[in-house]
Design a protein around this motif. Structure first.
Motif, mmCIF file in Angstrom:
data_model
loop_
_atom_site.group_PDB
_atom_site.id
_atom_site.type_symbol
_atom_site.label_atom_id
_atom_site.label_comp_id
_atom_site.label_asym_id
_atom_site.label_seq_id
_atom_site.Cartn_x
_atom_site.Cartn_y
_atom_site.Cartn_z
ATOM 1 N N TRP A 1 46.739 44.587 47.369
ATOM 2 C CA TRP A 1 46.369 43.177 47.328
ATOM 3 C C TRP A 1 46.653 42.527 45.982
ATOM 4 N N PHE A 2 47.466 43.181 45.147
ATOM 5 C CA PHE A 2 47.888 42.568 43.885
ATOM 6 C C PHE A 2 48.626 41.244 44.095
ATOM 7 N N PRO A 3 49.524 41.111 45.091
ATOM 8 C CA PRO A 3 50.217 39.826 45.245
ATOM 9 C C PRO A 3 49.284 38.639 45.437
ATOM 10 N N GLU A 4 48.150 38.855 46.105
ATOM 11 C CA GLU A 4 47.189 37.761 46.257
ATOM 12 C C GLU A 4 46.591 37.375 44.909
ATOM 13 N N VAL A 5 46.365 38.368 44.046
ATOM 14 C CA VAL A 5 45.862 38.078 42.699
ATOM 15 C C VAL A 5 46.862 37.206 41.942
ATOM 16 N N VAL A 6 48.146 37.522 42.087
ATOM 17 C CA VAL A 6 49.180 36.742 41.400
ATOM 18 C C VAL A 6 49.096 35.279 41.809
ATOM 19 N N GLN A 7 48.991 35.020 43.100
ATOM 20 C CA GLN A 7 48.932 33.639 43.569
ATOM 21 C C GLN A 7 47.677 32.935 43.063
ATOM 22 N N TRP A 8 46.554 33.634 43.091
ATOM 23 C CA TRP A 8 45.311 33.036 42.596
ATOM 24 C C TRP A 8 45.401 32.764 41.096
ATOM 25 N N ALA A 9 45.969 33.709 40.347
ATOM 26 C CA ALA A 9 46.079 33.542 38.899
ATOM 27 C C ALA A 9 46.958 32.349 38.544
ATOM 28 N N LYS A 10 48.010 32.113 39.317
ATOM 29 C CA LYS A 10 48.864 30.952 39.061
ATOM 30 C C LYS A 10 48.097 29.654 39.252
ATOM 31 N N ALA A 11 47.181 29.649 40.205
ATOM 32 C CA ALA A 11 46.381 28.455 40.457
ATOM 33 C C ALA A 11 45.203 28.330 39.504
ATOM 34 N N HIS A 12 44.905 29.400 38.766
ATOM 35 C CA HIS A 12 43.770 29.414 37.836
ATOM 36 C C HIS A 12 44.236 30.009 36.500
ATOM 37 N N LEU B 1 41.854 37.371 32.378
ATOM 38 C CA LEU B 1 42.287 38.517 33.165
ATOM 39 C C LEU B 1 42.925 39.588 32.284
ATOM 40 N N GLY B 2 42.532 40.821 32.513
ATOM 41 C CA GLY B 2 43.150 41.960 31.851
ATOM 42 C C GLY B 2 43.756 42.894 32.882
ATOM 43 N N ALA C 1 52.591 42.661 35.738
ATOM 44 C CA ALA C 1 51.672 41.519 35.678
ATOM 45 C C ALA C 1 52.255 40.403 34.827
ATOM 46 N N LEU C 2 52.836 40.753 33.688
ATOM 47 C CA LEU C 2 53.435 39.738 32.822
ATOM 48 C C LEU C 2 54.618 39.061 33.514
ATOM 49 N N ALA C 3 55.443 39.840 34.205
ATOM 50 C CA ALA C 3 56.591 39.274 34.906
ATOM 51 C C ALA C 3 56.160 38.323 36.015
ATOM 52 N N ALA C 4 54.960 38.552 36.549
ATOM 53 C CA ALA C 4 54.430 37.681 37.597
ATOM 54 C C ALA C 4 53.820 36.401 37.032
ATOM 55 N N GLY C 5 53.799 36.301 35.692
ATOM 56 C CA GLY C 5 53.297 35.087 35.066
ATOM 57 C C GLY C 5 51.823 35.105 34.742
ATOM 58 N N ILE C 6 51.186 36.272 34.824
ATOM 59 C CA ILE C 6 49.754 36.355 34.525
ATOM 60 C C ILE C 6 49.549 36.459 33.020
ATOM 61 N N LYS C 7 48.733 35.593 32.476
ATOM 62 C CA LYS C 7 48.373 35.628 31.068
ATOM 63 C C LYS C 7 47.272 36.665 30.888
#
Length: 323
Positions: free
Chosen positions: A85-96, A101-102, A162-168
């Motif tokens: 379920w990591f891909p769902e985290v990516v989408q949520w992180a982009k919206a927030h 997040l670590g 995670a970084l490549a997915a745009g998560i700070k």
């Protein structure tokens, strides 16, 4: 945090290594200021990170953590990149994008019927795969079988993904405490922090991290911004859940603390995954989401004058020389 661990081995290892860095960790900060003071708070403040582990592990875990962030019940969370379920985290992180997040560096797949493999291109005979090709079930397996090159490659791959997915990212910690369990694994943990220039979950009081800051003598004590990590332990009945958290938090002296919670809504998904392991399982995680969203708990934190902070906040208390 220490699911499926050998507690006796863990305690013995902690005691053996417990004194290596005591002098360094009791040395006052050169400028004489506490973490709270470095962040602009009075010296007698109690700072608290309310941290949700296991973001990405299951959909129900994701939904509970997302609700907790959006309602300000938690201040931080860490992500399990190898999980389905990591891909769902990516989408949520982009919206927030302001969510703290670590990465919950994951070298184990710890539920018997629900498994995941490595992120990195590990061959099937890799020391980081079990006989079925998944990440190992237990910390002990990692301790006894893995090569550090495989562990480092996997840790880097998780952070890079995670970084490549745009998560700070704000910090790194360790799923199940696996990277705190031996000197060699802890060396990999330290190296990942240096490589990515990210703060690490290290605590001066090492009861919850296996003596980790004592494992190597070259840790800059100014990089250790947490005084103590706290979390629920097995054996507490549901009706005593809130009382136990109050007993953990209430007596704490001034300092900086991380409270780890494990959140999920109790449903068929998590019951199936954790059916043979009630500790950190479905009811446990429902108890934790009920706790953080309860008015009584939030009133308690306010009455106790806890100041809620994030890992991004704590990073501002770490001098550049210690990063």
């Amino acid at each position: 945090m220490f699911k499926r661990s050998n507690l006796g081995l863990f305690l013995a290892f902690s005691l053996l290594l417990g004194s290596v860095l005591c002098a360094a960790l009791t040395t006052p900060n050169p400028n004489g200021k506490t973490v709270a003071e470095r962040l602009g708070y009075p010296a007698n403040s109690r700072l608290l990170v309310i941290h949700a582990d296991d973001f990405g592990m299951m959909q129900t875990v994701n939904h509970a953590i997302e609700d907790a962030f959006e309602n300000h019940w938690v201040t931080s969370a860490s992500i399990m990149v190898p999980c389905p379920w990591f891909p769902e985290v990516v989408q949520w992180a982009k919206a927030h994008p302001d969510a703290d997040l670590g990465i919950h560096l994951t070298m184990n797949a710890d539920w018997t019927p629900y498994r995941w493999g490595p992120v990195s291109a590990q061959p099937m005979d890799s020391s980081l795969r079990d006989p079925d090709g998944y990440l190992p079930l237990t910390t002990e397996y990692v301790d006894q079988h893995t090569k550090m090159a495989d562990v480092e490659a996997e840790g880097r791959a998780q952070v890079d993904k995670a970084l490549a997915a745009g998560i700070k990212l704000s910090h790194l910690d360790s799923h199940m405490g696996t990277l705190f369990s031996t000197r060699e694994l802890f060396g990999v943990f330290l190296g990942l922090g240096k490589h990515f220039h990210l703060p690490l979950l290290l605590a001066k009081d090492t009861r919850a991290t296996g003596g980790s800051v004592q494992l190597l003598p070259d840790i800059n004590p100014e990089a250790v911004v947490i005084d103590r990590v706290l979390e629920m332990t097995p054996g507490v009945p549901k009706e005593k859940w809130l009382e136990h958290y109050k007993e953990m938090l209430g007596p704490l002296p001034p300092g900086t603390y991380e409270l780890i919670v494990h959140l999920a809504y109790d449903n068929d998904e998590i019951r199936a995954a954790t059916f043979d392991h009630p500790d950190w399982g479905a009811q446990w995680r429902q108890n934790d989401i009920d706790l953080v969203r309860s008015e009584e708990f939030r009133k308690f934190l306010k009455e106790q004058n806890f100041i809620l902070v994030t890992w991004a906040d704590l990073a501002n208390a770490i001098p550049a020389s210690a990063k």
